[in-house]
Design a protein around this motif. Structure first.
Motif, PDB file in Angstrom:
ATOM      1  N   ALA A  57       0.835  -1.194   0.000  1.00 45.42           N
ATOM      2  CA  ALA A  57       0.000   0.000   0.000  1.00 45.42           C
ATOM      3  C   ALA A  57       0.872   1.246   0.000  1.00 45.42           C
ATOM      4  CB  ALA A  57      -0.936   0.019   1.205  1.00 45.42           C
ATOM      5  N   GLU A  58       0.324   2.325  -0.533  1.00 45.44           N
ATOM      6  CA  GLU A  58       1.004   3.617  -0.524  1.00 45.44           C
ATOM      7  C   GLU A  58       0.009   4.674  -0.062  1.00 45.44           C
ATOM      8  OE1 GLU A  58       4.040   5.734  -3.486  1.00 45.44           O
ATOM      9  OE2 GLU A  58       1.986   5.788  -4.252  1.00 45.44           O
ATOM     10  N   ILE A  59       0.436   5.504   0.882  1.00 43.65           N
ATOM     11  CA  ILE A  59      -0.441   6.537   1.435  1.00 43.65           C
ATOM     12  C   ILE A  59       0.042   7.909   0.979  1.00 43.65           C
ATOM     13  CG2 ILE A  59      -1.328   7.619   3.525  1.00 43.65           C
ATOM     14  CD1 ILE A  59      -0.910   4.984   4.968  1.00 43.65           C
ATOM     15  N   THR A  60      -0.856   8.643   0.338  1.00 47.94           N
ATOM     16  CA  THR A  60      -0.602  10.022  -0.059  1.00 47.94           C
ATOM     17  C   THR A  60      -1.486  10.935   0.776  1.00 47.94           C
ATOM     18  OG1 THR A  60      -0.138   9.364  -2.352  1.00 47.94           O
ATOM     19  CG2 THR A  60      -0.661  11.684  -1.955  1.00 47.94           C
ATOM     20  N   VAL A  61      -0.895  11.947   1.396  1.00 46.97           N
ATOM     21  CA  VAL A  61      -1.692  12.936   2.127  1.00 46.97           C
ATOM     22  C   VAL A  61      -1.843  14.165   1.245  1.00 46.97           C
ATOM     23  CG1 VAL A  61      -1.322  12.204   4.487  1.00 46.97           C
ATOM     24  CG2 VAL A  61       0.408  13.594   3.377  1.00 46.97           C
ATOM     25  N   LEU A  62      -3.058  14.680   1.195  1.00 48.03           N
ATOM     26  CA  LEU A  62      -3.415  15.768   0.289  1.00 48.03           C
ATOM     27  C   LEU A  62      -4.008  16.919   1.073  1.00 48.03           C
ATOM     28  CD1 LEU A  62      -4.231  17.039  -2.500  1.00 48.03           C
ATOM     29  CD2 LEU A  62      -6.255  15.536  -2.428  1.00 48.03           C
ATOM     30  N   THR A  63      -3.535  18.132   0.831  1.00 49.19           N
ATOM     31  CA  THR A  63      -4.119  19.298   1.483  1.00 49.19           C
ATOM     32  C   THR A  63      -4.257  20.436   0.496  1.00 49.19           C
ATOM     33  OG1 THR A  63      -4.029  20.647   3.502  1.00 49.19           O
ATOM     34  CG2 THR A  63      -1.987  20.453   2.268  1.00 49.19           C
ATOM     35  N   VAL A  64      -5.205  21.319   0.775  1.00 53.38           N
ATOM     36  CA  VAL A  64      -5.437  22.532  -0.005  1.00 53.38           C
ATOM     37  C   VAL A  64      -5.302  23.704   0.950  1.00 53.38           C
ATOM     38  CG1 VAL A  64      -7.093  23.848  -1.387  1.00 53.38           C
ATOM     39  CG2 VAL A  64      -7.033  21.339  -1.557  1.00 53.38           C
ATOM     40  N   GLY A  65      -4.412  24.649   0.642  1.00 53.24           N
ATOM     41  CA  GLY A  65      -4.246  25.758   1.558  1.00 53.24           C
ATOM     42  C   GLY A  65      -3.024  26.589   1.248  1.00 53.24           C
ATOM     43  N   ALA A  69       0.384  25.455   5.020  1.00 56.37           N
ATOM     44  CA  ALA A  69      -0.346  24.183   5.073  1.00 56.37           C
ATOM     45  C   ALA A  69       0.591  22.989   4.905  1.00 56.37           C
ATOM     46  CB  ALA A  69      -1.442  24.145   4.007  1.00 56.37           C
ATOM     47  N   LYS A  70       1.797  23.236   4.422  1.00 50.41           N
ATOM     48  CA  LYS A  70       2.779  22.142   4.330  1.00 50.41           C
ATOM     49  C   LYS A  70       3.074  21.564   5.712  1.00 50.41           C
ATOM     50  CE  LYS A  70       5.350  23.040   0.058  1.00 50.41           C
ATOM     51  NZ  LYS A  70       4.546  24.120  -0.529  1.00 50.41           N
ATOM     52  N   ASP A  71       2.873  22.373   6.769  1.00 48.15           N
ATOM     53  CA  ASP A  71       3.099  21.863   8.126  1.00 48.15           C
ATOM     54  C   ASP A  71       2.152  20.708   8.441  1.00 48.15           C
ATOM     55  OD1 ASP A  71       5.029  23.779   8.430  1.00 48.15           O
ATOM     56  OD2 ASP A  71       3.798  25.150   9.619  1.00 48.15           O
ATOM     57  N   ALA A  72       0.915  20.802   7.937  1.00 52.83           N
ATOM     58  CA  ALA A  72      -0.046  19.714   8.148  1.00 52.83           C
ATOM     59  C   ALA A  72       0.412  18.452   7.435  1.00 52.83           C
ATOM     60  CB  ALA A  72      -1.433  20.127   7.662  1.00 52.83           C
ATOM     61  N   LEU A  73       0.946  18.619   6.225  1.00 62.33           N
ATOM     62  CA  LEU A  73       1.453  17.468   5.484  1.00 62.33           C
ATOM     63  C   LEU A  73       2.629  16.833   6.217  1.00 62.33           C
ATOM     64  CD1 LEU A  73       1.421  18.736   1.772  1.00 62.33           C
ATOM     65  CD2 LEU A  73      -0.239  17.247   2.909  1.00 62.33           C
ATOM     66  N   ARG A  74       3.536  17.652   6.730  1.00 64.36           N
ATOM     67  CA  ARG A  74       4.715  17.126   7.416  1.00 64.36           C
ATOM     68  C   ARG A  74       4.320  16.347   8.662  1.00 64.36           C
ATOM     69  NH1 ARG A  74       8.416  16.562   3.678  1.00 64.36           N
ATOM     70  NH2 ARG A  74       8.885  18.505   2.584  1.00 64.36           N
ATOM     71  N   LYS A  75       3.284  16.811   9.356  1.00 66.95           N
ATOM     72  CA  LYS A  75       2.833  16.073  10.537  1.00 66.95           C
ATOM     73  C   LYS A  75       2.329  14.686  10.124  1.00 66.95           C
ATOM     74  CE  LYS A  75       1.258  15.315  14.771  1.00 66.95           C
ATOM     75  NZ  LYS A  75       0.202  16.174  15.358  1.00 66.95           N
ATOM     76  N   ALA A  76       1.518  14.644   9.054  1.00 62.02           N
ATOM     77  CA  ALA A  76       0.997  13.356   8.582  1.00 62.02           C
ATOM     78  C   ALA A  76       2.115  12.456   8.071  1.00 62.02           C
ATOM     79  CB  ALA A  76      -0.046  13.582   7.491  1.00 62.02           C
ATOM     80  N   LEU A  77       3.106  13.044   7.396  1.00 67.35           N
ATOM     81  CA  LEU A  77       4.240  12.260   6.907  1.00 67.35           C
ATOM     82  C   LEU A  77       5.068  11.724   8.063  1.00 67.35           C
ATOM     83  CD1 LEU A  77       5.369  14.505   3.909  1.00 67.35           C
ATOM     84  CD2 LEU A  77       4.212  12.300   3.769  1.00 67.35           C
ATOM     85  N   MET A  79       3.915  10.838  10.854  1.00 73.55           N
ATOM     86  CA  MET A  79       3.164   9.732  11.440  1.00 73.55           C
ATOM     87  C   MET A  79       3.380   8.439  10.668  1.00 73.55           C
ATOM     88  SD  MET A  79      -0.414  11.738  12.307  1.00 73.55           S
ATOM     89  CE  MET A  79      -1.274  10.261  12.887  1.00 73.55           C
ATOM     90  N   GLY A  80       3.770   8.562   9.362  1.00 72.65           N
ATOM     91  CA  GLY A  80       4.045   7.356   8.589  1.00 72.65           C
ATOM     92  C   GLY A  80       3.554   7.345   7.155  1.00 72.65           C
ATOM     93  N   ALA A  81       2.848   8.403   6.717  1.00 71.04           N
ATOM     94  CA  ALA A  81       2.414   8.462   5.314  1.00 71.04           C
ATOM     95  C   ALA A  81       3.629   8.543   4.404  1.00 71.04           C
ATOM     96  CB  ALA A  81       1.497   9.666   5.097  1.00 71.04           C
ATOM     97  N   ASP A  82       3.442   8.187   3.127  1.00 68.36           N
ATOM     98  CA  ASP A  82       4.575   8.039   2.214  1.00 68.36           C
ATOM     99  C   ASP A  82       4.932   9.310   1.451  1.00 68.36           C
ATOM    100  OD1 ASP A  82       4.997   5.120   2.566  1.00 68.36           O
ATOM    101  OD2 ASP A  82       2.950   5.028   1.786  1.00 68.36           O
ATOM    102  N   LYS A  83       3.937  10.075   1.029  1.00 69.11           N
ATOM    103  CA  LYS A  83       4.222  11.288   0.260  1.00 69.11           C
ATOM    104  C   LYS A  83       3.066  12.269   0.406  1.00 69.11           C
ATOM    105  CE  LYS A  83       2.413   9.386  -4.110  1.00 69.11           C
ATOM    106  NZ  LYS A  83       2.723   9.099  -5.528  1.00 69.11           N
ATOM    107  N   GLY A  84       3.313  13.512   0.003  1.00 68.94           N
ATOM    108  CA  GLY A  84       2.298  14.543   0.159  1.00 68.94           C
ATOM    109  C   GLY A  84       2.042  15.310  -1.122  1.00 68.94           C
ATOM    110  N   ILE A  85       0.859  15.901  -1.201  1.00 68.89           N
ATOM    111  CA  ILE A  85       0.491  16.785  -2.305  1.00 68.89           C
ATOM    112  C   ILE A  85      -0.115  18.041  -1.700  1.00 68.89           C
ATOM    113  CG2 ILE A  85      -0.982  17.142  -4.320  1.00 68.89           C
ATOM    114  CD1 ILE A  85      -0.900  14.113  -4.782  1.00 68.89           C
ATOM    115  N   HIS A  86       0.419  19.192  -2.092  1.00 62.79           N
ATOM    116  CA  HIS A  86      -0.057  20.477  -1.589  1.00 62.79           C
ATOM    117  C   HIS A  86      -0.617  21.288  -2.754  1.00 62.79           C
ATOM    118  CE1 HIS A  86       1.017  24.648   0.295  1.00 62.79           C
ATOM    119  NE2 HIS A  86      -0.259  24.358   0.419  1.00 62.79           N
TER     120      HIS A  86
END
Length: 261
Positions: A57-65, A69-77, A79-86
């Motif tokens: 499995a691969e987990i992508t965290v996605l945020t709009v802001g 808002a990258k701080d929210a992505l970094r927190k999720a990453l 925790m263990g998520a694999d990559k982010g999209i801002h």
């Protein structure tokens, strides 16, 4: 084939800060610290548990802001998520939940997905309708307000707890789910996770990358609008009841006068 999980997260103002409106009656985000919405931490946690149970499995965290808002992505990453999209664009300023659901749907489609996981609501807007709007735009089933989530055999299953009973629900993938704050305590990022998050990829997209016109979002494209707002009045001084044998009667008279009893 790897299970593609997208978790939608939101960067929200700290509820303990002094929040107020800007001149255009949108939330002033410059004068208050922000963080990953607490309710979205549960979504990240459930996505991690689903991924742990999957063969691959691969987990992508996605945020709009905005930029922060990258701080929210970094927190999720962390925790263990694999990559982010801002998704960041000046044209997004003032976007309501309908516009946000459009942006998220376009971004989810562009990223590729099997399962989209959301929190039950954001801690700032608290509307709780975005998962339903997102599933409608994507044209896939929604299984919302879950206390328990599992995936197997191309099906997502979950338990929704009500006041009087619990329901067992399921839907074929691809699907959108939302989880409640009863789904299990979110893990705390370890030092190793925090350091690893700094090296994980975060892509930045704008409205052009998603094929969205500026007029479809922002204040101009919002379906809802704040017409007026006033500061909450200062709290008045309380009434002190000195008990010298008549305190109970005075308290009862005060409560009756306020129509509490």
């Amino acid at each position: 084939m790897s299970l593609r999980i997208v978790v939608c997260v939101k960067y929200v103002p700290d509820a303990t800060g002094d929040r107020h409106f800007a001149g255009d009656l949108t939330l002033d985000r410059e004068d208050v610290d922000g963080l990953l919405s607490e309710l979205d931490e549960y979504a990240v946690e459930q996505a991690l548990q689903v991924a742990d149970a999957a063969d691959e499995a691969e987990i992508t965290v996605l945020t709009v802001g905005p930029e922060d808002a990258k701080d929210a992505l970094r927190k999720a990453l962390s925790m263990g998520a694999d990559k982010g999209i801002h998704v960041e664009d000046d044209g997004l300023h003032g976007t309501d939940v309908f516009g946000t659901s459009l942006v998220l749907a376009k971004a989810v489609e562009k990223a590729g997905y099997d399962l989209v996981v959301c929190g039950m609501a954001s801690t700032d807007g608290t509307m709780g309708v975005l998962p339903a709007l997102l599933s409608e735009r994507l044209g896939v089933p929604q299984v919302t307000l879950l206390s328990e989530v599992s995936v197997g055999g191309g099906v997502v299953r979950g338990r929704r707890d009500g006041d009087a009973a619990s329901e067992q629900l399921e839907a074929r993938l691809p699907a959108v789910v939302s989880v409640t704050d009863q789904s299990g305590e979110a893990r705390y990022p370890s030092f190793k996770g925090i350091m690893a998050a700094k090296k994980k990829p975060v892509e930045s997209w704008d409205l052009g990358d998603l094929g969205i016109e500026a007029g479809e979002v922002g204040l101009e494209g919002s379906w809802s609008k704040v017409e007026d707002a006033a500061a909450r009045p200062a709290r008045s001084a309380g009434t002190v009841v000195t008990d010298e044998g008549e305190g109970g009667r005075q308290l009862a008279e005060f409560l009756a006068g306020q129509k509490f009893i």
